[in-house]
Write an enzyme that holds these catalytic residues in place. Sequence first.
Site, PDB file in Angstrom:
ATOM      1  N   GLY A 153     -26.319  38.740  18.868  1.00 41.44           N
ATOM      2  CA  GLY A 153     -26.850  38.660  20.343  1.00 41.44           C
ATOM      3  C   GLY A 153     -27.881  37.982  20.467  1.00 41.44           C
ATOM      4  O   GLY A 153     -27.920  36.926  19.434  1.00 41.44           O
TER       5      GLY A 153
ATOM      6  N   LEU B  98     -18.344  39.178  20.487  1.00 39.29           N
ATOM      7  CA  LEU B  98     -19.484  38.456  20.436  1.00 39.29           C
ATOM      8  C   LEU B  98     -20.137  38.230  18.846  1.00 39.29           C
ATOM      9  O   LEU B  98     -20.310  39.284  18.227  1.00 39.29           O
ATOM     10  CB  LEU B  98     -20.649  38.953  21.366  1.00 39.29           C
ATOM     11  CG  LEU B  98     -22.040  38.219  21.338  1.00 39.29           C
ATOM     12  CD1 LEU B  98     -21.728  36.776  22.007  1.00 39.29           C
ATOM     13  CD2 LEU B  98     -23.095  38.920  22.247  1.00 39.29           C
ATOM     14  N   ASP B  99     -20.283  36.912  18.404  1.00 39.38           N
ATOM     15  CA  ASP B  99     -20.742  36.779  17.096  1.00 39.38           C
ATOM     16  C   ASP B  99     -20.082  37.515  16.175  1.00 39.38           C
ATOM     17  O   ASP B  99     -20.659  37.804  14.822  1.00 39.38           O
ATOM     18  CB  ASP B  99     -22.027  37.326  16.965  1.00 39.38           C
ATOM     19  CG  ASP B  99     -23.187  36.612  18.117  1.00 39.38           C
ATOM     20  OD1 ASP B  99     -22.728  35.369  18.342  1.00 39.38           O
ATOM     21  OD2 ASP B  99     -23.987  37.106  18.472  1.00 39.38           O
ATOM     22  N   GLY B 100     -18.554  38.012  16.528  1.00 41.57           N
ATOM     23  CA  GLY B 100     -17.936  38.621  15.487  1.00 41.57           C
ATOM     24  C   GLY B 100     -16.839  37.693  14.852  1.00 41.57           C
ATOM     25  O   GLY B 100     -16.063  38.328  14.269  1.00 41.57           O
TER      26      GLY B 100
END
Lengths: 298, 298, 298, 298
Positions: free
Chosen positions: A215, A241-243
Site C-alpha cells: 500500500g 493491490l501489490d499482490g
Amino acid sequence: MNVTQADVTNNPTGKGGRARMLISCPDRSGIVAAVSHFLHEHGANIVQSDQYTMDPEGGMFFIRFEFDLNDVEVELPILVEDFTRVADRFQMKWHIFRESRKKRLAIFVSKEDHCLLELLWQWRNGDLDADIAMVVSNHPDMRSLVEPFGIPFHHIPVTPSTKDEAERKQMEVVAGKADLIVLARYMQIISPKFIEQFPNRIINIHHSFLPAFVGGKPYAQAYTRGVKIIGATAHYVTEELDGGPIIEQDVQRVTHRDNVDNLKRIGRTIERVVLARAVKWHIEDRVLVHQNKTVVFN
Amino acid sequence: MNVTQADVTNNPTGKGGRARMLISCPDRSGIVAAVSHFLHEHGANIVQSDQYTMDPEGGMFFIRFEFDLNDVEVELPILVEDFTRVADRFQMKWHIFRESRKKRLAIFVSKEDHCLLELLWQWRNGDLDADIAMVVSNHPDMRSLVEPFGIPFHHIPVTPSTKDEAERKQMEVVAGKADLIVLARYMQIISPKFIEQFPNRIINIHHSFLPAFVGGKPYAQAYTRGVKIIGATAHYVTEELDGGPIIEQDVQRVTHRDNVDNLKRIGRTIERVVLARAVKWHIEDRVLVHQNKTVVFN
Amino acid sequence: MNVTQADVTNNPTGKGGRARMLISCPDRSGIVAAVSHFLHEHGANIVQSDQYTMDPEGGMFFIRFEFDLNDVEVELPILVEDFTRVADRFQMKWHIFRESRKKRLAIFVSKEDHCLLELLWQWRNGDLDADIAMVVSNHPDMRSLVEPFGIPFHHIPVTPSTKDEAERKQMEVVAGKADLIVLARYMQIISPKFIEQFPNRIINIHHSFLPAFVGGKPYAQAYTRGVKIIGATAHYVTEELDGGPIIEQDVQRVTHRDNVDNLKRIGRTIERVVLARAVKWHIEDRVLVHQNKTVVFN
Amino acid sequence: MNVTQADVTNNPTGKGGRARMLISCPDRSGIVAAVSHFLHEHGANIVQSDQYTMDPEGGMFFIRFEFDLNDVEVELPILVEDFTRVADRFQMKWHIFRESRKKRLAIFVSKEDHCLLELLWQWRNGDLDADIAMVVSNHPDMRSLVEPFGIPFHHIPVTPSTKDEAERKQMEVVAGKADLIVLARYMQIISPKFIEQFPNRIINIHHSFLPAFVGGKPYAQAYTRGVKIIGATAHYVTEELDGGPIIEQDVQRVTHRDNVDNLKRIGRTIERVVLARAVKWHIEDRVLVHQNKTVVFN
C-alpha cells in the site's frame, strides 16, 4: 486450456536470426526430447536452454529455448505452424518470439522521474532492447524530459471523477502500440478492465520489499517499524493491490540515522535498478508466470 | 522518568580497565560537553564515542562512550556515584558497564540446533565476549550437545496444560543468573510476565525479513508468495508477537528453484549470522532502545 | 605539521546555521572534553558526533562534529579564530565547514556518460548538496547533454603531444572555481603536478573491486579470471595509479553467462552508485584521510 | 581428447533413482536434440536441464541433465555404455553420476576449525549430501573435535624437511577413499604431484576476494590497503598459487573501525559459507571446468 501464440510478424530484413521459445505444461516424460528433436528437425540450433520442473511427480514443467535459424523469415512461420502438433500432445502453453521483433513499451509515470529516467538512459545506451512507444502521465511535468528523446508523451489527467474516462483514453493511446506497460512510479490504481487487456504484461515497481509494507507510503512505514534493510519489488500487476507475481527484488542496508527522506533517497536507487532488471528480463522473454509466481530464467 | 543503573560489581582483578556508558535523553545544548568534561575530570580517557540525535529540535539524544580508567576498581564506583548529578540535570536514562564484567546468557532452544551451535562456537572461539550461563530447552535433544561445553542444560518440557508451571520453572532457573535471554529458535510464546522481567533483554531470531511473514511457517509463506529474497530478523521480544524493536536483519537471494526445504536450509545460515551479530552488539552495549526502535552504534 | 583551515567565507543570508568540524590528531586523554567544552562555550549545539581512535595507546584520534549556531555569520569566525589555541595544544589537523557553503565540483569525463548523468540527476534532484561548477572533457560529445543543465562545458582535447598544454588549460579553468575534482570515467592519467593542487580532493571511480584489476580494461581482466562478483571503487587520486585512499566500494554477483559486455553493463550501475556515494560523503565532510586510508563517518 | 567417465558402481538397494550428466563439447547444431532423444529412448525422464553456450559460433557447449530412471541399477549401466556413440559423435567430455552414490570427502585442515566445523554441521544436518571419509591435519588439535562424529582423523605432521614424506602419507590415506579433497583452511602448499591425482577435485578456500590479496595474510593486506569490503574465494587448486578456477565468492562490508582481528572474525563467516556452497555444488555435480574458469549450474 492450451494457448497458442506466436509473435513472428513485423519482420525486419536479414535472413539469419534468433528466436526464443517459452513453454509451460504439466510434467511428463519426453518433453525435452520432443521439443529439441522438433527444433533440430526444423533447422534450429539451440544456443541456450533452461528448464525447471516444479515437482518431478505431477508438477509443472517450464522450459526456455534460444535458437538460431538460417533464414528466420522463411523458416520461423513454418516452425510455428508445425509446432502446434507437439504443443497439443503435451498440453503446452507456449510462445515463440523473434529477437529482432523488439517489444514496444508504454511507460506510465506520475511526478517522480527516477525510474523513467533510468529506463530512458538504459534504452538510449543500448542496454534495453526494446522500443519505447510512448510515455503516459497523469501530470504534465515529464513532457520536457521525454520529448527530447523523440518519444511521444501523452498527458492524461486523472481525477476521482474522471478516472473512468481517463482510463478509456489510456487504453486508446496504447491500443495496438504497446506490448508491455511499465508503471514507473505511476501513482494511480489500474482498473481490472485495463489489467485484463495486459495479462502479465503490466510491470509495477513497488517501493518496498513486498510483502512488507503493502500500500501507500512504504518508506514511512519502514521508518516507523525500524527495519535495518529496505527494498523494492517489481511485479506483474493483478487485481490484488501489490499482490501480483514478483519478478525481482533487491535491498539496501539502512541505519537508525536514516530518516524517511533518506530512505526515499536510498530507495530511489533500488527502485531504478530493480525495475530496469525486471523490464529487461521481460523483454528478453525470460519470465514465465505460473499461478501467482514467476519462473525467471536469467 | 529517570532510570539509573550501574553494573560495576563483580570485579575481577587488575587495575586498568575499560567501561562503556549508554545515555538517552531529550536533546538540548551542552550534553556532549557536560559528559565528556565529567569523564575527563574523573580520569577517564574516551576511546570511542558515537552520538545520534533524532531531530535537532526537540528530539531525543543518544550517546555511547567507551573509556579507560587507570584503576577501574577504585575509580568507577566514584564515577558512577558522581554521575547522578549530571544525569539528573539532563533527565538521562543511563547505564555504565564494565567491559570485564561479562554478560551472562541463558539460551533457550527447541529442536533446531543451528543457532545454538553458532553461539556456542563463537563463544568458544572468543568471538562472543559473554558467559553462557545455561541452555534451557522444552526438549531433551540438545543435552548431549551442550554438556560437553561444560554448560548446564535444563530440560523444562512445555505442554499446553503445563505452560504456566513450565514458565515458573524457567524463571526460577534464570533468576539472578542471566542478564540476557537468547531465543535461539525457541518455538514457544513467552508470556508477558516473563517479558517484563527482562525488558529489552530477550533477543529472538525470527526466520523472516520482518515485518513480512509474521508468525508461523515463514519459509512456507515466503515460498507461496514467490519472493526473490529471504531474510531473518533479530529483535527484542515484546508482548506483540514478532513486533519488538529490530536489532539486525540480513537477507539472501533465492530463485524459483528453491522449494521450502531449500529456503529453510539457506535461511539457517542467515538466522545464525543475524542472531550472533545481534547478541554480540547487545553484550558489547551497542544497542539503545527508544519506543519500538533501536539505535545500534556498531 | 599542524594545518589550519577554515572555510567560512561566502556567507549566504540567514542567521542560524550548521557547521561541521573534522579533526585528526595523535590520541591523548581529554580531546573530546576539550573540544566539546570549547564548542559549548562558543554557543554551538552539537547535533552529531562520531569518533574513532585507531589504537588507544599511541594511535591517531579522529572526530567529526556537526553543530548549530544561533548566528553563524557572527559566531563562526570567532569560533574558528579561538579554536587555534585548542588545536595547537593537541597538534590537530582540523577543518571547519559551513553547511550552507556548498562545495563546487568540476566533473571530468571522457566518452561514457553514465557516471556524469548520475551526478547531474542526483544534483538536480537535490540529493547532492553541491554546486556543479563545470564539466571538463577531452571529447566534445557530452556538451549537448551538459549545457541544458545550465552548466559550463569545457572541451579540452588531450593528445600525447599536447598533454602538458591540455593540463595547463584544465588547471586554468578550474583555478579558484572548484573545491573537488570528480573523475567520472575520465580516461586520462592526471599528472602529479595537477594532483598536488588538489590533495585528497580528486575522486576517481575505478571500474573494478580494487586492488583487483588495477589499470586498464578491468572488466576484460575480470572475465578472463572468471570471478563470480564484480565491483567498483571510488578513491582519492594519488600519484600511484589506482592506489589512492579508498572511499567506497560495492559489488554485484555475476555468472559464467556474463560476457565482457554484460560485465560492463552491470558494472555501469555499480560505478554510478559508488561514485555518487563517495562524492556525497566528501561534500558532506564525512571523509578523513590518514596515510593511505580513509575514515568515513557515514 | 575425449574423456569418458561413468561413476555408476557402488550400488545401493532400491530400483528407481536419479542420475546426473555433465557434458562439455565444441558447440554445433543438434546436441540437445541428440542427448535428450537418447535419454528419452533409454527411459530417462529429464527433471532438470541447464545449458550454456560460450559463443554460438565456434565456442564451447556445456549442459547438465538430472534425470530419473525406473530401475537405475539395471538401466544406468546400459545407458552409460550406449552413450559412448553419442559422445564420440560430438567429441564430448562427459560424466554420469548416480545421486545415491555419495561423493567421499577428505577434509584437510590445520589449526583453524571454523571451515571444518561448518562442513561437519552441514553434513550432520543433512545439508551436505556426501560421505566424510576422513579428516587429515598437520596438527593434532582437531582430533577431539572430529572423532565424536565417528570420522577417522589422520594426524600427518608436515615440516620443511619431511614435506615429501608427509605428502606420500597423505596420498596413501586418501588413495581409493576420497573423491574430493577439501582444503578447509589447510595452511600448506599442495605439490603438483598431489594435484595431478585430483584434477579439479581439490577445493581450497582462500580468505580474500581473489585476485585481490593472493598469498599469505590476506586480512592484513586488506587492512593495509583500506578496502571497504572483504571476501573469500573457493577455487579448484592448480599449480598456480591461488590461481585456479573460481567456484564461488562472497563478500561483507567492513569499515575503518575494523582492525585485522575484526577482519579475521568477519571473514571466518564468509569463508565458512563460501566453502560450504562450493563443496555442495561440486558434490551435486553442478560445476564444469573449462580452461581456467567454471560453469556453475546452480
